[in-house]
Write a protein that holds these residues in place. Structure first.
Motif, PDB file in Angstrom:
ATOM      1  N   VAL A 154     -24.337  -7.026  50.553  1.00 45.77           N
ATOM      2  CA  VAL A 154     -24.421  -7.042  52.013  1.00 45.77           C
ATOM      3  C   VAL A 154     -23.384  -6.115  52.650  1.00 45.77           C
ATOM      4  N   SER A 155     -22.107  -6.286  52.289  1.00 42.11           N
ATOM      5  CA  SER A 155     -21.056  -5.493  52.925  1.00 42.11           C
ATOM      6  C   SER A 155     -21.091  -4.022  52.508  1.00 42.11           C
ATOM      7  N   LEU A 156     -21.367  -3.761  51.219  1.00 41.16           N
ATOM      8  CA  LEU A 156     -21.422  -2.374  50.748  1.00 41.16           C
ATOM      9  C   LEU A 156     -22.830  -1.794  50.826  1.00 41.16           C
ATOM     10  N   GLY A 157     -23.837  -2.646  50.751  1.00 35.44           N
ATOM     11  CA  GLY A 157     -25.212  -2.154  50.790  1.00 35.44           C
ATOM     12  C   GLY A 157     -25.756  -1.739  49.440  1.00 35.44           C
ATOM     13  N   ALA A 158     -25.143  -2.197  48.340  1.00 37.64           N
ATOM     14  CA  ALA A 158     -25.689  -1.924  47.006  1.00 37.64           C
ATOM     15  C   ALA A 158     -26.937  -2.771  46.777  1.00 37.64           C
ATOM     16  N   ARG A 159     -27.679  -2.437  45.731  1.00 35.69           N
ATOM     17  CA  ARG A 159     -28.886  -3.191  45.367  1.00 35.69           C
ATOM     18  C   ARG A 159     -28.711  -3.789  43.976  1.00 35.69           C
ATOM     19  N   ALA A 160     -29.334  -4.929  43.754  1.00 33.84           N
ATOM     20  CA  ALA A 160     -29.403  -5.492  42.402  1.00 33.84           C
ATOM     21  C   ALA A 160     -30.622  -4.901  41.712  1.00 33.84           C
ATOM     22  N   VAL A 161     -30.405  -4.177  40.616  1.00 31.76           N
ATOM     23  CA  VAL A 161     -31.505  -3.461  39.968  1.00 31.76           C
ATOM     24  C   VAL A 161     -31.863  -4.011  38.590  1.00 31.76           C
ATOM     25  N   ALA A 162     -31.046  -4.902  38.035  1.00 32.54           N
ATOM     26  CA  ALA A 162     -31.361  -5.461  36.712  1.00 32.54           C
ATOM     27  C   ALA A 162     -30.528  -6.715  36.485  1.00 32.54           C
ATOM     28  N   ARG A 183     -24.890 -11.033  33.895  1.00 37.53           N
ATOM     29  CA  ARG A 183     -24.491 -10.198  35.014  1.00 37.53           C
ATOM     30  C   ARG A 183     -25.702  -9.565  35.706  1.00 37.53           C
ATOM     31  N   LEU A 184     -25.569  -9.391  37.024  1.00 38.77           N
ATOM     32  CA  LEU A 184     -26.485  -8.532  37.754  1.00 38.77           C
ATOM     33  C   LEU A 184     -25.928  -7.115  37.721  1.00 38.77           C
ATOM     34  N   VAL A 185     -26.823  -6.143  37.641  1.00 34.08           N
ATOM     35  CA  VAL A 185     -26.425  -4.742  37.719  1.00 34.08           C
ATOM     36  C   VAL A 185     -26.623  -4.277  39.151  1.00 34.08           C
ATOM     37  N   ALA A 186     -25.549  -3.816  39.764  1.00 33.00           N
ATOM     38  CA  ALA A 186     -25.610  -3.287  41.124  1.00 33.00           C
ATOM     39  C   ALA A 186     -25.681  -1.770  41.074  1.00 33.00           C
ATOM     40  N   GLU A 187     -26.523  -1.213  41.928  1.00 31.65           N
ATOM     41  CA  GLU A 187     -26.579   0.243  42.083  1.00 31.65           C
ATOM     42  C   GLU A 187     -26.320   0.582  43.544  1.00 31.65           C
ATOM     43  N   TRP A 188     -25.383   1.481  43.764  1.00 29.58           N
ATOM     44  CA  TRP A 188     -24.935   1.847  45.109  1.00 29.58           C
ATOM     45  C   TRP A 188     -25.348   3.279  45.392  1.00 29.58           C
ATOM     46  N   ALA A 204     -26.080  -5.051  55.593  1.00 28.37           N
ATOM     47  CA  ALA A 204     -27.381  -4.837  54.965  1.00 28.37           C
ATOM     48  C   ALA A 204     -27.947  -6.174  54.480  1.00 28.37           C
ATOM     49  N   GLU A 205     -29.211  -6.386  54.725  1.00 29.35           N
ATOM     50  CA  GLU A 205     -29.853  -7.601  54.223  1.00 29.35           C
ATOM     51  C   GLU A 205     -30.037  -7.483  52.716  1.00 29.35           C
ATOM     52  N   PRO A 206     -29.855  -8.572  51.973  1.00 30.15           N
ATOM     53  CA  PRO A 206     -30.117  -8.518  50.533  1.00 30.15           C
ATOM     54  C   PRO A 206     -31.553  -8.100  50.266  1.00 30.15           C
ATOM     55  N   ASP A 207     -31.754  -7.246  49.273  1.00 29.55           N
ATOM     56  CA  ASP A 207     -33.090  -6.788  48.904  1.00 29.55           C
ATOM     57  C   ASP A 207     -33.702  -7.818  47.961  1.00 29.55           C
ATOM     58  N   VAL A 208     -34.374  -8.813  48.542  1.00 28.43           N
ATOM     59  CA  VAL A 208     -34.893  -9.935  47.758  1.00 28.43           C
ATOM     60  C   VAL A 208     -35.943  -9.464  46.762  1.00 28.43           C
ATOM     61  N   ASP A 209     -36.792  -8.531  47.162  1.00 27.37           N
ATOM     62  CA  ASP A 209     -37.830  -8.045  46.256  1.00 27.37           C
ATOM     63  C   ASP A 209     -37.215  -7.402  45.014  1.00 27.37           C
ATOM     64  N   ALA A 210     -36.157  -6.601  45.223  1.00 25.94           N
ATOM     65  CA  ALA A 210     -35.494  -5.969  44.085  1.00 25.94           C
ATOM     66  C   ALA A 210     -34.848  -7.013  43.184  1.00 25.94           C
ATOM     67  N   MET A 211     -34.269  -8.054  43.785  1.00 21.53           N
ATOM     68  CA  MET A 211     -33.634  -9.097  42.991  1.00 21.53           C
ATOM     69  C   MET A 211     -34.669  -9.867  42.184  1.00 21.53           C
ATOM     70  N   ARG A 213     -37.500  -8.613  41.077  1.00 20.97           N
ATOM     71  CA  ARG A 213     -37.895  -7.739  39.974  1.00 20.97           C
ATOM     72  C   ARG A 213     -36.850  -7.738  38.875  1.00 20.97           C
ATOM     73  N   ALA A 214     -35.591  -7.985  39.245  1.00 24.88           N
ATOM     74  CA  ALA A 214     -34.508  -8.031  38.264  1.00 24.88           C
ATOM     75  C   ALA A 214     -34.437  -9.365  37.529  1.00 24.88           C
ATOM     76  N   GLY A 215     -35.297 -10.321  37.903  1.00 21.36           N
ATOM     77  CA  GLY A 215     -35.348 -11.586  37.195  1.00 21.36           C
ATOM     78  C   GLY A 215     -34.822 -12.773  37.955  1.00 21.36           C
TER      79      GLY A 215
END
Length: 237
Positions: A154-162, A183-188, A204-211, A213-215
């Motif tokens: 949220v604060s940085l705007g990274a995404r959880a990708v795996a 661990r979650l893998v964050a991509e910035w 930034a709102e959490p990207d729920v769809d990406a999360m 997909r990451a499981g």
């Protein structure tokens, strides 16, 4: 990204990083001298509660090698006292098609937690990357530590990708002993609209769809009238 646009982004990132450091009351700079790198190694051990039996989080010699090889080893200082540090190195995508910075560890002394030192370190890291033509940073974080999830997504705007199961195996530090190291893998994306939104103060709102997909499985969602909608889950975590 075109070269001129990247240069402009790097300049803006450096200004934003300076503002973040000033707001946190620290000076942030890269570390190169053995004494400072040894102090960073000691700081990581104190933050994570590593003792001699468990071994060091990162040996001073490893930090010296990373610094000399062009990796990022950065410290945050409050009145000459090292109060935070981050270590990162260049990584490759699994297929070798792209380059990113892998941010291995970032820590802040407990008495300065919540004062923006971590944000200052990450924004310095962003500027560090853009000056070198890197536009993406990856790292892992414990999905069960809420403050880290909010800060990263949220604060940085990274995404959880795996989602990675037991990444480090058994760990002996005080924070992780006896727990699986999932661990979650964050991509910035350092120049993407999501990051720019987050860094201008619009979380930034959490990207729920990406999360998903990451499981991840959603156990508390938002309904059509903004009411909380709980859901049962058989997920182990």
């Amino acid at each position: 990204m075109e070269h001129s646009a990247l240069e402009q982004a790097a300049t803006e990132a450096a200004e934003l990083a300076h503002e973040a450091a000033t707001s946190a009351g620290v000076q942030v700079r890269d570390l190169h001298e053995p004494g400072e790198l040894g102090a960073a190694a000691d700081l990581f051990d104190r933050i994570w509660g590593r003792d001699q039996a468990g071994g060091r989080m990162l040996a001073p010699e490893a930090l010296i090698a990373l610094s000399h090889a062009g990796g990022q080893v950065t410290g945050a200082f409050a009145q000459q006292r090292l109060v935070g540090a981050t270590v990162a190195f260049v990584g490759l995508a699994d297929d070798g098609s792209s380059v990113h910075l892998h941010s291995h560890i970032t820590g802040v002394a407990g008495d300065l937690a919540g004062r923006g030192v971590g944000r200052a370190l990450k924004l310095h890291q962003r500027a560090w990357c853009l000056r070198r033509g890197l536009t993406r940073v990856r790292w892992t974080f414990d999905p069960l530590v809420r403050r880290n999830a909010v800060f990263n997504l949220v604060s940085l705007g990274a995404r959880a990708v795996a989602y990675r199961h037991d990444v480090y195996g058994p760990m002996s530090d005080a924070r992780n002993a006896g727990l699986p190291s999932d661990r979650l893998v964050a991509e910035w994306d350092l120049t993407g609209p999501r990051t720019r939104q987050a860094l201008t103060g619009r979380a930034a709102e959490p990207d729920v769809d990406a999360m998903r997909r990451a499981g991840a499985e959603v156990v508390l969602d938002v309904g059509s009238d903004d009411e909380p909608v709980p859901a049962a889950s058989g997920a182990p975590r």
